[in-house]
Design a protein around this motif. Structure first.
Motif, PDB file in Angstrom:
ATOM      1  N   LEU A 125      49.282  -3.187  31.800  1.00  0.00           N
ATOM      2  CA  LEU A 125      49.490  -1.743  31.774  1.00  0.00           C
ATOM      3  C   LEU A 125      50.991  -1.483  31.700  1.00  0.00           C
ATOM      4  N   LEU A 126      51.428  -0.759  30.680  1.00  0.00           N
ATOM      5  CA  LEU A 126      52.855  -0.583  30.420  1.00  0.00           C
ATOM      6  C   LEU A 126      53.284   0.869  30.574  1.00  0.00           C
ATOM      7  N   CYS A 127      52.706   1.537  31.560  1.00  0.00           N
ATOM      8  CA  CYS A 127      53.088   2.919  31.857  1.00  0.00           C
ATOM      9  C   CYS A 127      52.763   3.190  33.319  1.00  0.00           C
ATOM     10  N   GLY A 128      53.282   4.296  33.837  1.00  0.00           N
ATOM     11  CA  GLY A 128      52.981   4.678  35.199  1.00  0.00           C
ATOM     12  C   GLY A 128      51.687   5.463  35.277  1.00  0.00           C
ATOM     13  N   MET A 129      51.418   6.015  36.448  1.00  0.00           N
ATOM     14  CA  MET A 129      50.202   6.777  36.677  1.00  0.00           C
ATOM     15  C   MET A 129      50.444   8.285  36.680  1.00  0.00           C
ATOM     16  N   GLN A 130      51.607   8.716  36.178  1.00  0.00           N
ATOM     17  CA  GLN A 130      51.895  10.145  36.160  1.00  0.00           C
ATOM     18  C   GLN A 130      50.939  10.883  35.220  1.00  0.00           C
ATOM     19  N   PRO A 131      50.480  12.068  35.604  1.00  0.00           N
ATOM     20  CA  PRO A 131      49.610  12.859  34.727  1.00  0.00           C
ATOM     21  C   PRO A 131      50.304  13.209  33.414  1.00  0.00           C
ATOM     22  N   LEU A 170      49.873   3.187  27.616  1.00  0.00           N
ATOM     23  CA  LEU A 170      50.442   2.105  26.823  1.00  0.00           C
ATOM     24  C   LEU A 170      49.968   0.780  27.423  1.00  0.00           C
ATOM     25  N   PHE A 171      49.516  -0.134  26.559  1.00  0.00           N
ATOM     26  CA  PHE A 171      49.042  -1.444  26.995  1.00  0.00           C
ATOM     27  C   PHE A 171      49.722  -2.532  26.167  1.00  0.00           C
ATOM     28  N   GLY A 172      49.850  -3.713  26.776  1.00  0.00           N
ATOM     29  CA  GLY A 172      50.350  -4.880  26.069  1.00  0.00           C
ATOM     30  C   GLY A 172      49.358  -6.021  26.148  1.00  0.00           C
ATOM     31  N   TYR A 173      49.112  -6.655  25.018  1.00  0.00           N
ATOM     32  CA  TYR A 173      48.200  -7.803  24.967  1.00  0.00           C
ATOM     33  C   TYR A 173      48.965  -9.013  24.437  1.00  0.00           C
ATOM     34  N   SER A 176      60.795   0.129  32.504  1.00  0.00           N
ATOM     35  CA  SER A 176      60.968   1.524  32.927  1.00  0.00           C
ATOM     36  C   SER A 176      59.967   2.383  32.174  1.00  0.00           C
ATOM     37  N   THR A 177      59.585   3.491  32.781  1.00  0.00           N
ATOM     38  CA  THR A 177      58.657   4.411  32.117  1.00  0.00           C
ATOM     39  C   THR A 177      58.875   5.810  32.648  1.00  0.00           C
ATOM     40  N   ARG A 178      58.597   6.794  31.813  1.00  0.00           N
ATOM     41  CA  ARG A 178      58.699   8.182  32.247  1.00  0.00           C
ATOM     42  C   ARG A 178      57.833   9.045  31.340  1.00  0.00           C
ATOM     43  N   ILE A 179      57.531  10.234  31.831  1.00  0.00           N
ATOM     44  CA  ILE A 179      56.813  11.230  31.043  1.00  0.00           C
ATOM     45  C   ILE A 179      57.846  12.171  30.439  1.00  0.00           C
ATOM     46  N   MET A 180      57.737  12.404  29.151  1.00  0.00           N
ATOM     47  CA  MET A 180      58.712  13.221  28.439  1.00  0.00           C
ATOM     48  C   MET A 180      58.354  14.694  28.605  1.00  0.00           C
ATOM     49  N   PRO A 181      59.143  15.468  29.368  1.00  0.00           N
ATOM     50  CA  PRO A 181      58.839  16.890  29.522  1.00  0.00           C
ATOM     51  C   PRO A 181      59.033  17.619  28.197  1.00  0.00           C
ATOM     52  N   SER A 182      58.029  18.358  27.797  1.00  0.00           N
ATOM     53  CA  SER A 182      58.111  19.028  26.498  1.00  0.00           C
ATOM     54  C   SER A 182      57.002  20.046  26.359  1.00  0.00           C
ATOM     55  N   GLY A 183      57.305  21.151  25.680  1.00  0.00           N
ATOM     56  CA  GLY A 183      56.292  22.139  25.366  1.00  0.00           C
ATOM     57  C   GLY A 183      55.875  22.079  23.920  1.00  0.00           C
ATOM     58  N   VAL A 230      60.058   1.385  28.320  1.00  0.00           N
ATOM     59  CA  VAL A 230      60.818   0.209  27.871  1.00  0.00           C
ATOM     60  C   VAL A 230      60.078  -1.011  28.418  1.00  0.00           C
ATOM     61  N   VAL A 231      59.708  -1.902  27.516  1.00  0.00           N
ATOM     62  CA  VAL A 231      58.886  -3.052  27.906  1.00  0.00           C
ATOM     63  C   VAL A 231      59.550  -4.342  27.452  1.00  0.00           C
ATOM     64  N   ALA A 232      59.199  -5.414  28.115  1.00  0.00           N
ATOM     65  CA  ALA A 232      59.724  -6.734  27.772  1.00  0.00           C
ATOM     66  C   ALA A 232      58.574  -7.671  27.462  1.00  0.00           C
ATOM     67  N   LEU A 233      58.735  -8.452  26.410  1.00  0.00           N
ATOM     68  CA  LEU A 233      57.734  -9.439  26.012  1.00  0.00           C
ATOM     69  C   LEU A 233      58.308 -10.830  26.236  1.00  0.00           C
TER      70      LEU A 233
END
Length: 259
Positions: A205-211, A225-228, A237-244, A254-257
């Motif tokens: 799981l490559l994201c947080g649990m924010q709504p 977002l998922f990584g296989y 790092s992860t965040r929700i982009m505030p936007s209307g 931002v993910v690392a492989l």
């Protein structure tokens, strides 16, 4: 000290100096976004592109993407090819996967990639009823320097049974991939749903649990977002982009492989 001894000491010191560099090169870092656009009802493509481009992502998974439609009440988007125009305005390569014919054009999912691609594939997903809207998985194989990674986008159905079938199909497809996969999408399922449990059993799981929905006052999480394969990916790092600009808030991670 003998010459041979001095040589091995120098060699050891050289290896120690370069060890941090070698470790750093063992990890590939990528920035990924998943974003349901609500077919551009709430914003222009110029506004959406500017918001995406400001993040400088490597991959953007897009849902509710129109092409040449003429929806009632949305004249500012009539006839627009969303994927192509967003690609042009962000400087990224656009890919489009039509799922249904609609309003004189097509409706579906898309991908934007900052990296050159080797191939693209659309897989139509199963559904529990013929009356339900068709859904798909869009995959693009990309070159990231010396690495090869698959970027993917999806938008699952509204019924629990369809989502169960669709996640099973997606996981089977991921297992066949020769390369690691970074998948973003609107899964229409909350974190405690069986479909999300199935995804996390085989993926990181490559994201947080924010709504993420609705955008004006989010209280439900349905975007992910998922990584296989599991164990290869790390969330840095992860965040929700505030936007209307849509009824969903975009996820930026931002993910690392691990190579």
């Amino acid at each position: 000290m003998k010459k041979s001894g001095a040589f091995f000491v120098c060699l050891l010191l050289t290896l120690l100096c370069y060890a941090p560099i070698a470790r750093a090169q063992d990890t590939l870092r990528l920035k990924a976004i998943t974003y349901n656009l609500r077919f551009g009802e709430l914003a222009s493509l110029e506004e959406l592109a500017a918001r995406i481009a400001s993040e400088k992502p490597d991959m953007v998974a897009l849902q509710e993407v129109d092409c040449h439609t003429r929806r009632e009440g949305i004249p500012h988007q009539h006839g627009k090819d969303f994927a192509t125009e967003l690609g042009f305005r962000t400087g990224m390569f656009p890919l489009y996967g039509k799922t249904i014919a609609f309003a004189g054009g097509w409706y579906g999912i898309g991908l934007l990639t900052a990296r050159p691609y080797l191939g693209v594939r659309k897989l139509m997903l199963p559904q529990a009823s013929a009356q339900e809207e068709s859904r798909a998985l869009l995959l693009v194989t990309v070159e990231v320097g010396q690495d090869t990674v698959v970027f993917a986008s999806t938008h699952l159905g509204l019924s629990e049974e369809s989502r169960r079938m669709q996640t099973e199909c997606i996981l089977n497809e991921l297992k066949r991939s020769r390369y690691p996969v970074l998948l973003g999408g609107d899964f229409n399922a909350e974190p405690d749903a069986a479909e999300i449990a199935a995804m996390t059993s085989g993926c990181d799981l490559l994201c947080g649990m924010q709504p993420t929905f609705p955008a004006d006052a989010p209280d439900v999480k349905i975007d992910y977002l998922f990584g296989y394969p599991a164990g290869r990916w790390t969330l840095e790092s992860t965040r929700i982009m505030p936007s209307g600009l849509s009824d969903h808030r975009a996820i930026v991670s931002v993910v690392a492989l691990a190579r």
